[in-house]
Design an enzyme around this catalytic site. Sequence first.
Site, PDB file in Angstrom:
ATOM      1  N   GLU A  79      34.949  58.960  39.309  1.00 16.05           N
ATOM      2  CA  GLU A  79      34.973  58.301  40.453  1.00 16.05           C
ATOM      3  C   GLU A  79      35.412  58.896  41.746  1.00 16.05           C
ATOM      4  O   GLU A  79      34.778  58.100  43.350  1.00 16.05           O
ATOM      5  CB  GLU A  79      36.050  56.813  40.174  1.00 16.05           C
ATOM      6  CG  GLU A  79      34.795  55.912  38.681  1.00 16.05           C
ATOM      7  CD  GLU A  79      35.930  54.956  37.629  1.00 16.05           C
ATOM      8  OE1 GLU A  79      37.667  55.068  38.668  1.00 16.05           O
ATOM      9  OE2 GLU A  79      35.395  54.364  36.750  1.00 16.05           O
ATOM     10  N   HIS A 114      40.429  47.485  40.507  1.00 16.21           N
ATOM     11  CA  HIS A 114      39.998  48.687  40.277  1.00 16.21           C
ATOM     12  C   HIS A 114      40.598  49.414  39.866  1.00 16.21           C
ATOM     13  O   HIS A 114      41.324  50.385  40.800  1.00 16.21           O
ATOM     14  CB  HIS A 114      38.685  48.875  39.987  1.00 16.21           C
ATOM     15  CG  HIS A 114      38.462  50.236  39.889  1.00 16.21           C
ATOM     16  ND1 HIS A 114      37.493  50.087  38.811  1.00 16.21           N
ATOM     17  CD2 HIS A 114      38.168  51.137  40.237  1.00 16.21           C
ATOM     18  CE1 HIS A 114      37.211  51.083  38.108  1.00 16.21           C
ATOM     19  NE2 HIS A 114      37.484  52.381  38.850  1.00 16.21           N
TER      20      HIS A 114
HETATM   21  P1  IDP Z   1      38.959  46.511  34.539  1.00 17.17           P
HETATM   22  O1  IDP Z   1      38.507  46.164  35.603  1.00 17.17           O
HETATM   23  O2  IDP Z   1      40.051  46.143  33.255  1.00 17.17           O
HETATM   24  O3  IDP Z   1      39.159  48.371  34.029  1.00 17.17           O
HETATM   25  P2  IDP Z   1      37.015  46.480  33.062  1.00 17.17           P
HETATM   26  O4  IDP Z   1      36.570  45.504  31.366  1.00 17.17           O
HETATM   27  O5  IDP Z   1      35.993  47.541  33.362  1.00 17.17           O
HETATM   28  O6  IDP Z   1      37.690  45.761  32.927  1.00 17.17           O
HETATM   29  O7  IDP Z   1      35.661  45.618  33.492  1.00 17.17           O
HETATM   30  C1  IDP Z   1      35.215  45.726  35.046  1.00 17.17           C
HETATM   31  C2  IDP Z   1      35.355  44.518  36.370  1.00 17.17           C
HETATM   32  O8  IDP Z   1      34.264  43.085  35.927  1.00 17.17           O
HETATM   33  C3  IDP Z   1      36.123  44.192  36.025  1.00 17.17           C
HETATM   34  O9  IDP Z   1      37.729  44.311  36.323  1.00 17.17           O
HETATM   35  C4  IDP Z   1      36.189  42.305  36.513  1.00 17.17           C
HETATM   36  O10 IDP Z   1      35.880  42.249  37.161  1.00 17.17           O
HETATM   37  C5  IDP Z   1      34.770  42.317  36.178  1.00 17.17           C
HETATM   38  N1  IDP Z   1      34.429  41.590  34.196  1.00 17.17           N
HETATM   39  C6  IDP Z   1      35.132  41.918  33.189  1.00 17.17           C
HETATM   40  N2  IDP Z   1      35.251  41.723  32.795  1.00 17.17           N
HETATM   41  C7  IDP Z   1      34.475  40.860  32.931  1.00 17.17           C
HETATM   42  C8  IDP Z   1      33.486  39.207  32.553  1.00 17.17           C
HETATM   43  O11 IDP Z   1      33.746  38.148  31.289  1.00 17.17           O
HETATM   44  N3  IDP Z   1      33.212  37.794  33.365  1.00 17.17           N
HETATM   45  C9  IDP Z   1      33.013  38.180  34.334  1.00 17.17           C
HETATM   46  N4  IDP Z   1      34.006  39.911  34.883  1.00 17.17           N
HETATM   47  C10 IDP Z   1      34.061  40.511  34.217  1.00 17.17           C
HETATM   48 MG    MG Z   2      37.520  49.632  33.523  1.00 15.17          MG
END
Ligand code: IDP
Ligand code: MG
Length: 151
Positions: free
Chosen positions: A126, A115
């Site tokens: 955060e 993350h």
């Molecule tokens: P990021 O980590 O690249 O910022 P975000 O959209 O903020 O992405 O999503 C947070 C976390 O949620 C992702 O890193 C991933 O672990 C999980 N995640 C996001 N979209 C999905 C999905 O469509 N299916 C399963 N897990 C997801």
């Molecule tokens: Mg994110």
Amino acid sequence: METTLILLKPDCVKRRLIGKVISRFEDKGLRIAGMKLMKMDEELAAKHYEAHVGKPFYAGLVSFMTSDPIVALAVEGPNAIEVCRNMMGATFGFKAAPGTIRGDYGISNQYNLVHGSDSPEAAERELGLFFPGGEGILSWSTADADLHACD
Ligand code: IDP
Ligand code: MG
């Protein structure tokens, strides 16, 4: 100069990739200003991922992130937020470019290793969750700090 929150997620820790992933940030010239091996509880996960409440993957994400230890890092450097996001790659491993952490080490959507805060506001919020009051964030200079400085 920016400081960003990086989390090495449970899949990264369980696959014994902590060292390899931290090396990438160190090799880039970033400074590890804080580092904690810890387990997230549900309350912390809910605060950290509050923007995702109600999304279909939310419950699975919280359960994954609280299942096993993570490493929380405060990472500092010029434009550290954008630099780290670029180094992480796209969210889903199967879309992330080769050469990025997610592109090189995973192919999953959820188990994507890292993350990273996505804006200065997110970084401040955060970092406050994982290093409350700045406790655990240390000021020191890397041996080659002058080579990584920006004019
Ligand atoms: P990021 O980590 O690249 O910022 P975000 O959209 O903020 O992405 O999503 C947070 C976390 O949620 C992702 O890193 C991933 O672990 C999980 N995640 C996001 N979209 C999905 C999905 O469509 N299916 C399963 N897990 C997801
Ligand atoms: Mg994110």
